[in-house]
Write an enzyme that holds these catalytic residues in place. Structure first.
Site, PDB file in Angstrom:
ATOM      1  NE  ARG A  78     -83.878 -15.529  72.338  1.00  0.00           N
ATOM      2  CZ  ARG A  78     -83.780 -14.331  71.788  1.00  0.00           C
ATOM      3  NH1 ARG A  78     -83.497 -13.297  72.533  1.00  0.00           N
ATOM      4  NH2 ARG A  78     -83.952 -14.166  70.501  1.00  0.00           N
ATOM      5  CE1 TYR A  81     -91.428 -18.127  67.638  1.00  0.00           C
ATOM      6  CE2 TYR A  81     -89.076 -17.802  67.508  1.00  0.00           C
ATOM      7  CZ  TYR A  81     -90.306 -17.838  66.900  1.00  0.00           C
ATOM      8  OH  TYR A  81     -90.419 -17.606  65.554  1.00  0.00           O
ATOM      9  CB  SER A 125     -90.040  -2.836  63.485  1.00  0.00           C
ATOM     10  OG  SER A 125     -89.805  -3.827  64.443  1.00  0.00           O
ATOM     11  CD  GLN A 145     -76.424  -7.736  70.505  1.00  0.00           C
ATOM     12  OE1 GLN A 145     -75.328  -7.303  70.755  1.00  0.00           O
ATOM     13  NE2 GLN A 145     -77.519  -7.208  71.046  1.00  0.00           N
ATOM     14  NE  ARG A 211     -80.729 -16.330  65.167  1.00  0.00           N
ATOM     15  CZ  ARG A 211     -81.695 -15.734  65.869  1.00  0.00           C
ATOM     16  NH1 ARG A 211     -82.399 -14.761  65.338  1.00  0.00           N
ATOM     17  NH2 ARG A 211     -81.952 -16.105  67.096  1.00  0.00           N
TER      18      ARG A 211
END
Ligand code: UDP
Length: 250
Positions: A78, A81, A125, A145, A211
């Protein structure tokens, strides 16, 4: 031997695809931001960087406020990004300090809404499209998570306020309503298709475990907070997805 070669070539081809995506991601974040900063400097424009909650990586502080420097694996899958956006923020502040460019930085948390790419692989989505198509909802392990989902109109409102205000940021723009991926799947199942199955599938490495934005700064400096709750936003996205997929409500 030929089987081995074919397998090996397939693996190399896959690695090549992943690697090229990563190269494009990091190039867009670094070279793209540099190009835009050069343009902003030349024409004297104010410039907005739509950065990301991914700059916090797999956060050890919860919820995340803007003073937290993050916990990012610099060499993981990751990182093109995460680190790309972190460098983009660095470039913005360097140009601001050295050339006096008017910068604005928003750290966008997970956003969803109508007109989102149906097959882009993101969780809201994916779950909505799967529920509409009668396919199992794929919860990536462990499913505990968490993410916090902001409806698109709230996000746009926050970005406009940031751009029209006097603060450089970085400012978190996101909805503090936090859900586990299992909770999200249960909600989509209940609201869109109670018959659909929920299954667990493998996850990718370095998936952040939690998060949630601390939006104190956005409230104080922009007078902004999100209005649309997840349960109000999901049906609006469902309507749009049903039209585009071509499967009306039963
Ligand atoms: N996820 C999932 N099923 C999916 C796609 C994603 O359970 O079909 C999980 C993924 O493992 C992650 C979370 O949903 O924990 C959010 O993933 P997404 O790609 O939407 O956003 P990001 O990871 O960039 O926050």
């Amino acid at each position: 031997m030929s089987w081995f070669l074919a397998e090996t070539m397939e693996v190399w081809y896959l690695l090549f695809i992943i690697f090229s995506f990563c190269q494009q991601t990091i190039k867009t974040n670094v070279i793209g931001t540099l190009n835009m900063l050069g343009l902003a400097k030349r024409v004297g424009a104010r410039i907005l960087l739509t950065s990301t909650s991914e700059v916090y990586g797999d956060p050890l502080v919860h919820p995340q406020d803007e003073t937290y420097w993050g916990n990012v694996n610099p060499i993981g899958v990751r990182s093109c990004y995460d680190e790309g956006k972190r460098v983009a923020e660095t470039l913005m502040f360097d140009y601001h300090r050295q050339h006096g460019i008017e910068i604005r930085i928003a750290r966008i948390f997970n956003t969803y809404g109508p007109r989102m790419n149906i097959d882009d692989g993101r969780v809201v989505s994916n779950f909505i499209a799967q529920a509409i198509r009668d396919e199992p909802l794929t919860v990536q392990l462990p499913g505990t998570q968490t993410r916090s989902f902001c409806y698109v109109s709230d996000m746009v409102d926050g970005l406009i306020r940031l751009m029209e205000g006097e603060n450089t940021g970085p400012i978190n723009i996101g909805n503090p309503g936090e859900f586990t991926m299992l909770e999200l799947a249960e909600t989509v199942k209940e609201m869109i298709n109670p018959e659909v199955k929920i299954i667990t599938v493998e996850n990718t490495p370095d998936d952040p475990r939690q998060r949630k934005p601390d939006i104190t700064k956005a409230k104080e400096l922009l007078g902004w907070e999100p209005k649309v709750k997840l349960r109000d936003g999901l049906p609006l996205m469902e309507d749009d997805f049903r039209k585009r997929i071509g499967i009306p409500r039963k």
